[in-house]
Design a protein around this motif. Structure first.
Motif, PDB file in Angstrom:
ATOM      1  N   PRO A 231     -30.037 -28.141  27.446  1.00  0.00           N
ATOM      2  CA  PRO A 231     -30.016 -28.128  25.981  1.00  0.00           C
ATOM      3  C   PRO A 231     -28.973 -29.051  25.359  1.00  0.00           C
ATOM      4  CG  PRO A 231     -28.968 -26.166  26.837  1.00  0.00           C
ATOM      5  CD  PRO A 231     -29.498 -26.909  28.031  1.00  0.00           C
ATOM      6  N   ARG A 232     -28.027 -29.512  26.151  1.00  0.00           N
ATOM      7  CA  ARG A 232     -26.986 -30.388  25.625  1.00  0.00           C
ATOM      8  C   ARG A 232     -26.751 -31.581  26.564  1.00  0.00           C
ATOM      9  NH1 ARG A 232     -27.972 -27.868  21.815  1.00  0.00           N
ATOM     10  NH2 ARG A 232     -26.586 -26.808  20.341  1.00  0.00           N
ATOM     11  N   GLU A 238     -29.745 -37.600  31.279  1.00  0.00           N
ATOM     12  CA  GLU A 238     -29.613 -36.156  31.418  1.00  0.00           C
ATOM     13  C   GLU A 238     -30.619 -35.382  30.576  1.00  0.00           C
ATOM     14  OE1 GLU A 238     -25.676 -34.833  30.676  1.00  0.00           O
ATOM     15  OE2 GLU A 238     -24.802 -35.878  32.396  1.00  0.00           O
ATOM     16  N   GLN A 239     -31.201 -36.022  29.563  1.00  0.00           N
ATOM     17  CA  GLN A 239     -32.102 -35.280  28.686  1.00  0.00           C
ATOM     18  C   GLN A 239     -33.379 -34.836  29.401  1.00  0.00           C
ATOM     19  OE1 GLN A 239     -33.797 -37.513  25.428  1.00  0.00           O
ATOM     20  NE2 GLN A 239     -33.784 -39.424  26.588  1.00  0.00           N
ATOM     21  N   TYR A 259     -32.771 -27.503  20.045  1.00  0.00           N
ATOM     22  CA  TYR A 259     -32.773 -28.956  20.199  1.00  0.00           C
ATOM     23  C   TYR A 259     -34.137 -29.583  19.904  1.00  0.00           C
ATOM     24  CZ  TYR A 259     -34.447 -27.010  24.600  1.00  0.00           C
ATOM     25  OH  TYR A 259     -35.123 -26.267  25.545  1.00  0.00           O
ATOM     26  N   GLU A 260     -35.140 -28.770  19.586  1.00  0.00           N
ATOM     27  CA  GLU A 260     -36.474 -29.312  19.364  1.00  0.00           C
ATOM     28  C   GLU A 260     -36.630 -29.895  17.954  1.00  0.00           C
ATOM     29  OE1 GLU A 260     -38.763 -29.818  21.492  1.00  0.00           O
ATOM     30  OE2 GLU A 260     -37.880 -28.764  23.197  1.00  0.00           O
ATOM     31  N   ILE A 287     -26.613 -18.760  20.576  1.00  0.00           N
ATOM     32  CA  ILE A 287     -27.456 -19.137  21.714  1.00  0.00           C
ATOM     33  C   ILE A 287     -28.062 -20.509  21.436  1.00  0.00           C
ATOM     34  CG2 ILE A 287     -29.628 -18.610  22.904  1.00  0.00           C
ATOM     35  CD1 ILE A 287     -29.012 -15.680  22.642  1.00  0.00           C
ATOM     36  N   ILE A 288     -28.138 -21.338  22.469  1.00  0.00           N
ATOM     37  CA  ILE A 288     -28.766 -22.648  22.298  1.00  0.00           C
ATOM     38  C   ILE A 288     -30.063 -22.776  23.106  1.00  0.00           C
ATOM     39  CG2 ILE A 288     -26.606 -23.796  21.729  1.00  0.00           C
ATOM     40  CD1 ILE A 288     -26.435 -24.853  24.548  1.00  0.00           C
ATOM     41  N   SER A 289     -30.299 -21.830  24.022  1.00  0.00           N
ATOM     42  CA  SER A 289     -31.540 -21.836  24.801  1.00  0.00           C
ATOM     43  C   SER A 289     -31.824 -20.420  25.292  1.00  0.00           C
ATOM     44  CB  SER A 289     -31.436 -22.791  25.990  1.00  0.00           C
ATOM     45  OG  SER A 289     -32.573 -22.696  26.826  1.00  0.00           O
ATOM     46  N   ALA A 290     -33.042 -19.941  25.036  1.00  0.00           N
ATOM     47  CA  ALA A 290     -33.451 -18.617  25.517  1.00  0.00           C
ATOM     48  C   ALA A 290     -34.808 -18.752  26.190  1.00  0.00           C
ATOM     49  CB  ALA A 290     -33.525 -17.616  24.365  1.00  0.00           C
TER      50      ALA A 290
END
Length: 345
Positions: A231-232, A238-239, A259-260, A287-290
């Motif tokens: 996510p970062r 790295e993406q 990030y979408e 939270i940045i990713s679930a």
């Protein structure tokens, strides 16, 4: 095997009449359609505001093209029915008329409303399709967000929905109510597409739409390795990297990330993303990713959104109460948390 199918077929017909001809033809058909002759077939399309892809293991290229075409048709049908951006969609019609009088929904739409309200209940309101009452005020392409006054005026419409399951009638109790199935439709679509493939005899394949993937069977005797996106990413390379890889078979996996669709606010420097907290009308924090894993994409999609909004402790506590489903959460500090049924790698 190509020689059997082309050069020897006349030989069989000429010198092996009767039952032996039938035996040889049957043997040839079995060989020609055996797994050793199959291969992967894949197509990708731009549908539902994202990249949709399907991949199947099938012995005949023309038949595979037809099957993938059926997947595309199903995805386009679902988009045409539930897109909030198409004036002709059933969802847009509901948004226009449900505040004036109750609207009778199709059986499929009613199924989605039932699902949305179930997740709304178990998440204590963290998942709410009426978030669109404020969500439509954001423009992520131009980097525009509503001011506090406009946000407050429309926030009062969130939750003002009345559903009659027996008559399948939906009505809005506020003039500014809007609904959006963005946290539900993609998972539902991949689930429907995989069911369609299975009905036509496909045993190995996958369908994905953005952050939602539904796997059919295994990867030819091995589990599929599905990655959770970084996510970062710190660089362009790295993406595309996965921070976690999961071995899965015949399951669905959905990831909700900040990030979408997002923009950086020019005044505060904060990331304004599309996963809104229905109670505040603002982007969820912490939270940045679930990611949620389970047997149905119709559930993993809304559950991943709910976990994202609820936060680590409440979100994982909810997932731990849903049989057959697990979650992996990445926080803004970069910490990874797992639900009770998962062992950290």
């Amino acid at each position: 095997m190509a020689a059997i199918g082309t050069e020897r077929r006349p030989f069989i017909g000429r010198f092996w009449p009767g039952k032996w001809k039938a035996v040889w033809l049957t043997l040839w058909l079995l060989l020609a359609t055996s797994p050793s002759h199959a291969q992967w077939h894949e197509q990708n399309w731009s549908i539902m505001g994202t990249t949709v892809g399907a991949r199947i293991w099938w012995p005949n290229a023309k038949e595979a093209e037809h099957l993938l075409g059926l997947v595309r048709q199903e995805m386009e049908r679902i988009n045409a029915t539930y897109s909030p951006y198409l004036e002709t969609s059933e969802l847009s019609q509901i948004n226009r008329l449900a505040a004036q009088q109750p609207q009778t929904l199709s059986a499929e739409f009613a199924e989605l409303i039932d699902k949305a309200l179930w997740v709304n209940t178990i998440s204590q309101g963290a998942f709410d399709i009426t978030y669109a009452s404020v969500g439509h005020l954001y423009d992520y392409r131009t980097g525009s967000a509503p001011n506090n006054q406009t946000l407050k005026q429309n926030l009062s419409a969130v939750g003002k929905l009345q559903w009659q399951p027996k008559t399948q009638q939906l009505s809005f109790n506020h003039a500014n109510v809007k609904i959006d199935l963005g946290g539900l439709a993609k998972g539902f679509a991949v689930e429907k597409a995989v069911a369609l493939l299975h009905q036509h005899g496909v045993q190995h394949g996958s369908v994905n739409a953005g952050g939602d993937t539904r796997l059919l069977g295994d990867n030819l005797g091995k589990p599929w390795l599905i990655g959770i996106k970084n996510p970062r990413p710190q660089s362009a390379d790295e993406q595309w990297q996965s921070v976690i890889k999961l071995p899965l078979t015949n399951e669905a996996i959905s990831t909700s990330g900040d990030y979408e669709r997002y923009f950086i606010d020019s005044h505060s420097g904060q990331r304004i993303h599309h996963i809104l907290n229905p109670k505040t009308g603002k982007s969820s924090k912490g939270i940045i990713s679930a990611t949620v894993i389970g047997p149905s994409g119709s559930n993993t999609d809304p559950l991943s959104t709910a976990v994202f909004v609820m936060g680590v402790d409440a979100g994982l506590a909810m997932i731990n109460q849903v049989p057959g489903y697990e979650a992996i959460v990445i926080t803004s500090e970069g910490q990874v948390h797992y639900s009770a049924g998962l062992t950290p790698p």
